[in-house]
Design a protein around this motif. Structure first.
Motif, mmCIF file in Angstrom:
data_model
loop_
_atom_site.group_PDB
_atom_site.id
_atom_site.type_symbol
_atom_site.label_atom_id
_atom_site.label_comp_id
_atom_site.label_asym_id
_atom_site.label_seq_id
_atom_site.Cartn_x
_atom_site.Cartn_y
_atom_site.Cartn_z
ATOM 1 N N LEU B 63 0.254 -1.730 0.219
ATOM 2 C CA LEU B 63 -0.312 0.051 -0.222
ATOM 3 C C LEU B 63 0.890 1.337 0.144
ATOM 4 C CD1 LEU B 63 -3.153 0.130 -0.089
ATOM 5 C CD2 LEU B 63 -3.280 0.393 2.537
ATOM 6 N N SER B 64 1.778 1.231 0.608
ATOM 7 C CA SER B 64 2.883 2.082 0.599
ATOM 8 C C SER B 64 3.049 2.831 -0.457
ATOM 9 C CB SER B 64 3.671 1.917 1.697
ATOM 10 O OG SER B 64 4.849 1.053 0.987
ATOM 11 N N LYS B 65 3.312 1.467 -1.444
ATOM 12 C CA LYS B 65 4.448 1.943 -3.172
ATOM 13 C C LYS B 65 2.991 2.783 -3.804
ATOM 14 C CE LYS B 65 7.719 -0.663 -2.262
ATOM 15 N NZ LYS B 65 9.714 -0.096 -2.708
ATOM 16 N N VAL B 66 1.340 2.614 -3.571
ATOM 17 C CA VAL B 66 0.656 3.492 -3.907
ATOM 18 C C VAL B 66 0.661 4.949 -4.059
ATOM 19 C CG1 VAL B 66 -2.186 3.425 -4.461
ATOM 20 C CG2 VAL B 66 -1.455 1.891 -3.730
ATOM 21 N N PRO B 67 0.480 5.775 -5.155
ATOM 22 C CA PRO B 67 1.072 6.733 -5.354
ATOM 23 C C PRO B 67 0.356 7.893 -4.485
ATOM 24 C CG PRO B 67 0.988 6.604 -7.840
ATOM 25 C CD PRO B 67 0.382 5.028 -6.987
ATOM 26 N N GLU B 68 -0.945 6.893 -3.838
ATOM 27 C CA GLU B 68 -1.885 8.311 -3.968
ATOM 28 C C GLU B 68 -2.848 7.743 -2.875
ATOM 29 O OE1 GLU B 68 -5.248 9.503 -6.206
ATOM 30 O OE2 GLU B 68 -5.165 7.713 -7.623
ATOM 31 N N PRO B 69 -3.767 8.263 -1.668
ATOM 32 C CA PRO B 69 -4.490 7.751 -0.440
ATOM 33 C C PRO B 69 -5.162 7.035 -1.091
ATOM 34 C CG PRO B 69 -4.302 10.260 -0.277
ATOM 35 C CD PRO B 69 -3.725 10.011 -1.651
ATOM 36 N N VAL B 70 -5.264 5.777 -0.826
ATOM 37 C CA VAL B 70 -6.483 4.839 -1.112
ATOM 38 C C VAL B 70 -7.770 4.691 0.253
ATOM 39 C CG1 VAL B 70 -6.798 1.944 -0.772
ATOM 40 C CG2 VAL B 70 -4.854 3.392 -2.340
ATOM 41 N N ASP B 71 -9.180 4.921 -0.645
ATOM 42 C CA ASP B 71 -10.655 4.867 0.459
ATOM 43 C C ASP B 71 -10.431 3.563 0.863
ATOM 44 O OD1 ASP B 71 -10.296 7.677 -0.246
ATOM 45 O OD2 ASP B 71 -11.403 7.512 -1.911
ATOM 46 N N TYR B 72 -10.567 2.619 -0.206
ATOM 47 C CA TYR B 72 -11.551 1.435 0.015
ATOM 48 C C TYR B 72 -10.215 0.316 -0.194
ATOM 49 C CZ TYR B 72 -15.872 -1.332 -1.268
ATOM 50 O OH TYR B 72 -16.228 -2.080 -1.023
ATOM 51 N N ALA B 73 -10.267 -0.724 0.573
ATOM 52 C CA ALA B 73 -9.430 -1.786 0.162
ATOM 53 C C ALA B 73 -10.556 -3.326 0.625
ATOM 54 C CB ALA B 73 -8.606 -1.865 1.339
ATOM 55 N N ILE B 74 -9.599 -3.892 -0.468
ATOM 56 C CA ILE B 74 -10.873 -5.307 -1.481
ATOM 57 C C ILE B 74 -9.954 -6.049 -0.525
ATOM 58 C CG2 ILE B 74 -12.285 -6.840 -2.015
ATOM 59 C CD1 ILE B 74 -12.638 -5.070 -4.539
ATOM 60 N N ILE B 75 -9.638 -6.755 0.277
ATOM 61 C CA ILE B 75 -9.315 -7.978 1.192
ATOM 62 C C ILE B 75 -9.089 -9.019 0.690
ATOM 63 C CG2 ILE B 75 -7.700 -8.974 3.173
ATOM 64 C CD1 ILE B 75 -8.243 -5.897 4.796
ATOM 65 N N ALA B 76 -8.449 -10.116 -0.452
ATOM 66 C CA ALA B 76 -9.083 -11.529 -1.183
ATOM 67 C C ALA B 76 -7.972 -12.253 -0.561
ATOM 68 C CB ALA B 76 -9.314 -10.977 -2.127
ATOM 69 N N VAL B 77 -6.782 -11.814 0.607
ATOM 70 C CA VAL B 77 -5.190 -12.758 0.449
ATOM 71 C C VAL B 77 -6.263 -13.500 1.372
ATOM 72 C CG1 VAL B 77 -4.001 -10.829 0.305
ATOM 73 C CG2 VAL B 77 -5.062 -11.533 2.505
ATOM 74 N N PRO B 78 -5.428 -15.365 1.533
ATOM 75 C CA PRO B 78 -5.870 -16.242 2.379
ATOM 76 C C PRO B 78 -5.461 -15.644 4.067
ATOM 77 C CG PRO B 78 -3.814 -16.303 0.712
ATOM 78 C CD PRO B 78 -4.040 -15.537 0.335
#
Lengths: 485, 485
Positions: B63-78
């Motif tokens: 997430l820290s590599k994303v160039p702008e703030p993230v409003d909404y996260a979808i978590i689909a990891v194990p």
């Protein structure tokens, strides 16, 4: 009742010659079209005093001008002329007469007078008459019909008797849409002569009929007719399933029936007693009627459910829960699978760790589209001693997801494997039916196509779990009656 | 509860940036496809430790590599990685998080441990979370979605909260098929953080939402949650109709729900009491849910039925009778029309002598296809003081007969005139809804086409009289609650 006394005969349904009194241009020669479209192979003789031809056929001035004996007459002339036409039919020894014309006992004082008049003629001349105010006979095998444009005309094992022409039409039209194959459909209307009981007795012994449906508003106009009907219901239901829709079952319905056919109301208690006594399968909506007839036609008698216990496979946990509510409301049971079955399902190595719930209802979770898991679960559930029948819900939009994202051929492969599994499991486990639910959630046309695939192999398919549940309950109820008898 | 305390906010549904943790190639990049297909207009940032790209998009290592703030996260990891991802979201101040991953409180000991762990992280960091084990948010206006290939994405006034992902999907898919237009659909799954009550309160005040649907298995894990839910139901239903499908209503369903979401069963008596207290509209099947939501969306609040009295027009006497049985079973009334109305119908000069029955149910007999008679009868019945709502059954196969035999353009002309008549009569007679029944007896495709025609003008259309009756009853029940309040 001995067979000799029976007034309804097989030849009524297989005439070689049909006369149409009152072939109406205003109605687009409806009766001519119906017979020709349905493939009637004999001769059609339209009778008209003045016109010479119409609808592609030559007209005849009277029955006596027709060059051969007429087996079957359709009377569609105005009500005031029906008596005369009946006399003409009597003189020419027509075997069976269908009076389409309305305006008799259902329409006031004049109508009731006309009704008495034709009754006298019928009795005096020993005529066999359906109606008045009815659509007569539909018999795909002979091509008799009351409906133009019936696309599919294969004959089958379902016969239906109706006191309402509208309901008879709907049953034929919807039935064909759902691949219900008919032997004989009879619309009876006012029943001044032949009654439901007469046709019931005939169909009971008719080798072409596997299941009988009946729409009934009227238990007869007097105690004698009522007794005859009850005895016919009992006789027929011992030979094959009789599925009855009783219109006017409730107070409001009975009031409407009084206006419709002048039927004397029968109170709910008496009716319930008749249902119990005769063992008939009572249904309460049009959809339940069609679904139940289809199931009795395609499910082999030896695999009717032996008890109320249903195994459910659902595509999501939520549907498992709501399916349980709905089936429970219908009086069915959803027992736990045996410890052994549950363990075998849970231990199966292809079951995803995300979790199949092996209790009943069975939630396959992420493993829903894994054909190997589906096969294992269907087979084990059918073998489980706690289970008498199965309902499997296949939601096509889950399958289509897979198609869109991964594998174009998945849909057909999936359904084919499900069908094969059901058939294989049925061969191991005798006497347990499987019903499929394919809700029309998103893809109507694919869905209808895929239904046929199962129905042709003897697996009934339903829109909703509620509909499947009603039918499983009806099949079980009939089996229970047979077991007691 | 003051608006300030509300945890659900409008901005959750309108994010500018979405991060997807665990964009899965095996699932065909499902989440990426869903957002793009639904028309999400912001930026999508798939997060993957190793992969550089997929599904047409560039991937980011964290997430820290994303160039702008993230409003909404979808978590689909194990499941075992969810905690770490949550921590990452917390550090980067993601406004709303949707946990798709399953394997928490619904799956045994490890799952329950994981559930406690994420709960702690959520609380400590003041996160707003839907799930785990859920599909998150569908919002056609913003393009948020849990479904690829949703053909029609106009936004509308229906919002839906579901404790089952399967049912949320079915509601969206079937809803779109029937022209149900959504504002916001929320699949909540295990609800470790945000609960139905939180979303209910938000939707109650949401000007974009006209009617709220709710699938509910769980009244909360403790008394406090249950109280909060009841208070939210009461609050919301005062502002707009709240239509609730309670899964686990019966004993069998409750047992299944225990396996599904670990919901504590609520006995039927308590539930019935809650329904009464809150005034919510309870429905019992998927079809009733969809039909009721459609009706509340399209029928104007000022014409909800003011009483249980229904006027019925049927195409045949038999259908009039069975419709009466079915509507009576639902607790509706079918009163006689007033003497005045009956006389006006009977005296109308275009009524065929073969007989319209002007008592209720109204059997138009041979005059069914006479547009002038139909217009007269609809208008007079709607004006009748004994009538609170109307159900008109239009059987398309009767219309098609006319097309086949006489007039190619009859079908559209007939339906257009019926629609015009209903609209004209509605303008004269304020406050009485009309529902159409178009049974799919024979012609599926034409039928679906013609339904839209009416629905777009605010007249709901149903498959069966039973479905229409259930919805009329539900509309009336809501109106009655509003009248008492």
């Amino acid at each position: 009742m001995s067979l000799k006394e029976r007034r309804v005969k097989k030849e009524f349904f297989y005439p070689k010659t049909v006369a149409i009194f009152g072939p109406s241009e205003r109605r687009g020669y409806y009766w001519i079209h119906s017979l020709i479209d349905t493939g009637f192979n004999g001769a059609i003789y339209p009778i008209h005093k003045e016109k010479k031809f119409g609808g592609g056929l030559q007209f005849y001035q009277s029955l006596s001008k027709v060059p051969e004996p007429v087996d079957y007459a359709i009377i569609a002339v105005p009500a005031e002329h029906v008596s005369n036409v009946l006399q003409e039919c009597a003189k020419n020894r027509v075997k069976f007469i269908h009076i389409f014309t309305s305006g008799f006992s259902e329409s006031g004082e004049i109508g009731r007078k006309r009704s008495k008049e034709i009754k006298k003629i019928i009795k005096k001349n020993n005529l066999c008459v359906a109606g008045p105010n009815c659509l007569g006979i539909y018999c795909p095998k002979s091509g008799l019909s009351f409906r133009s444009e019936i696309y599919q005309m294969d004959e089958g094992g379902v016969s239906f008797i109706s006191q309402s022409g509208g309901i008879a039409t709907n049953v034929v039209m919807r039935g064909h849409k759902q691949n219900l194959l008919f032997s004989k459909v009879i619309s009876l209307g006012n029943s001044v002569d032949l009654q439901s009981a007469d046709f019931l007795e005939f169909l009971a012994d008719d080798p072409e009929t596997k299941v009988i449906g009946l729409y009934l508003e009227n238990l007869g106009r007097n105690e004698e007719e009522k007794k005859k009907l009850i005895s016919a219901l009992k006789y027929a239901n011992k030979k094959k399933p009789v599925v009855v829709w009783r219109g006017g079952r409730t107070e409001l319905g009975a009031r409407a029936a009084l206006t419709h056919t002048g039927a004397t109301p029968t109170d709910l208690k008496t009716w319930t007693e008749i249902v119990k006594q005769t063992g008939i399968v009572e249904i309460r909506t049009f959809e339940e009627l069609i679904d139940t007839l289809i199931a009795f036609e395609i499910v082999k008698p030896e695999i009717l459910p032996k008890g109320p216990n249903v195994g459910i496979i659902a595509v999501s946990g939520g549907l498992g829960v709501t399916n349980s509510d709905i089936l429970g409301d219908l009086g069915l049971k959803i027992p736990y699978l045996s410890e052994k079955t549950m363990k075998e399902i849970e231990d199966y190595d292809q079951v995803s760790s995300a979790g199949v719930s092996a209790a009943n209802p069975i939630d396959l979770g992420g493993s829903f589209l894994n054909l190997s898991v589906m096969k294992k679960v269907i087979t084990l559930t059918m073998q489980d001693e706690n289970i008498n029948s199965m309902i499997i819900e296949i939601s096509q939009h889950y399958i289509y997801d897979r198609i869109l994202l991964l594998d174009q051929n998945f849909s057909q492969a999936f359904l084919k494997r499900i069908l094969e599994t059901i058939i294989q499991a049925s061969q191991i486990v005798k006497g347990k039916p499987v019903a499929l639910v394919m809700p029309t959630v998103a893809y109507e046309i694919e869905d209808i196509f895929n239904r046929d695939y199962f129905v042709r192999k003897g697996v009934p398919v339903f829109d909703t779990v509620e509909n499947a549940g009603k039918v499983i309950r009806n099949l079980y109820q009939y089996q229970k009656y047979k077991d007691i008898e």
